[in-house]
Write an enzyme that holds these catalytic residues in place. Sequence first.
Site, PDB file in Angstrom:
ATOM      1  N   ASP A   1      -3.694  14.281 -12.008  1.00 46.06           N
ATOM      2  CA  ASP A   1      -2.454  14.980 -11.667  1.00 46.06           C
ATOM      3  C   ASP A   1      -2.322  16.166 -12.623  1.00 46.06           C
ATOM      4  O   ASP A   1      -3.001  16.223 -13.665  1.00 46.06           O
ATOM      5  CB  ASP A   1      -1.274  14.016 -11.818  1.00 46.06           C
ATOM      6  CG  ASP A   1       0.061  14.699 -11.625  1.00 46.06           C
ATOM      7  OD1 ASP A   1       0.232  15.405 -10.613  1.00 46.06           O
ATOM      8  OD2 ASP A   1       0.937  14.536 -12.498  1.00 46.06           O
TER       9      ASP A   1
ATOM     10  N   ASP B   1       1.115  18.372 -13.463  1.00 42.68           N
ATOM     11  CA  ASP B   1       2.341  18.481 -14.255  1.00 42.68           C
ATOM     12  C   ASP B   1       2.662  17.169 -14.953  1.00 42.68           C
ATOM     13  O   ASP B   1       2.864  16.140 -14.305  1.00 42.68           O
ATOM     14  CB  ASP B   1       3.514  18.877 -13.356  1.00 42.68           C
ATOM     15  CG  ASP B   1       3.313  20.250 -12.728  1.00 42.68           C
ATOM     16  OD1 ASP B   1       3.401  21.240 -13.458  1.00 42.68           O
ATOM     17  OD2 ASP B   1       3.045  20.307 -11.522  1.00 42.68           O
TER      18      ASP B   1
END
Length: 266
Positions: A10, A12
């Site tokens: 991922d 953020d």
Amino acid sequence: MGSLAAVFFDMDGLLVDTEPIWTVAEHEAAARLGGTFTPAMKRAMIGHGIDTAVPIMVTMLGQPLSAVEETAQFLLRRSAELFREPGVIVAQPGALELLTALHERGVPTALVSSSFRNLMDPVLEIVGRGLFAVTVAGDEVHRRKPDPEPYLSAAAHLGVDPRACIVLEDSLSGASAGIAAGCATIMVPSMPPHDPTTDLPAPTAPPSPTGPSAVTGRSAEADLQALADLPEVAHLRDQLAGLVASLHALDPDSLEDLLAAHRTRI
């Protein structure tokens, strides 16, 4: 390298500490709506894409849903400006070390985010495009996390079985997407559980493996256990391959072991 086909990161909160950047834009967006952005809003929005996060904020501010579109456009525009300011994008502790180790072992990696391409590209410029075989942005899929499509898309691009891949996520929404895609999913929370004794915002980077949390004052291990005991996390625990405090806790060998152990349980 054993049975590990790929590792999906991922962006953020997991790869880079962009939450402070988003928070600046979110404060400005709330002020434009005549309100104040609060820690409760931040906790409610964490892990959501722009299409689901903005309605949450607008609703919590008591504004009509007709304000969503303009607010979303402002957040995208303002965040893109902030992402490109020198020095604002910082890799999370252990992220570059893990990426480099996987690259040296020949394990393909993918960056899979709900953020749009115009926000992903500045991050890739800092972290290094060459560390990722595939990148999937939020505006390049039909359904964003918690739908499994982003991770299934990354696996398809690499030509690998999702069941032989590991997903690294910091949010419940993202972890749910990884699990639904059939990947062995490991949570590396970017925020500790809410401490009702304080109204300070939760920290935006993973807590130190040994030091106390900047917000709660507890150790990282205590924060991690408290988070694991939350009802919304507890229902995922049996489906997760792991729950760790920092990317420093992971290396190619430990990922291989976690994948193997997970596959024996499913």
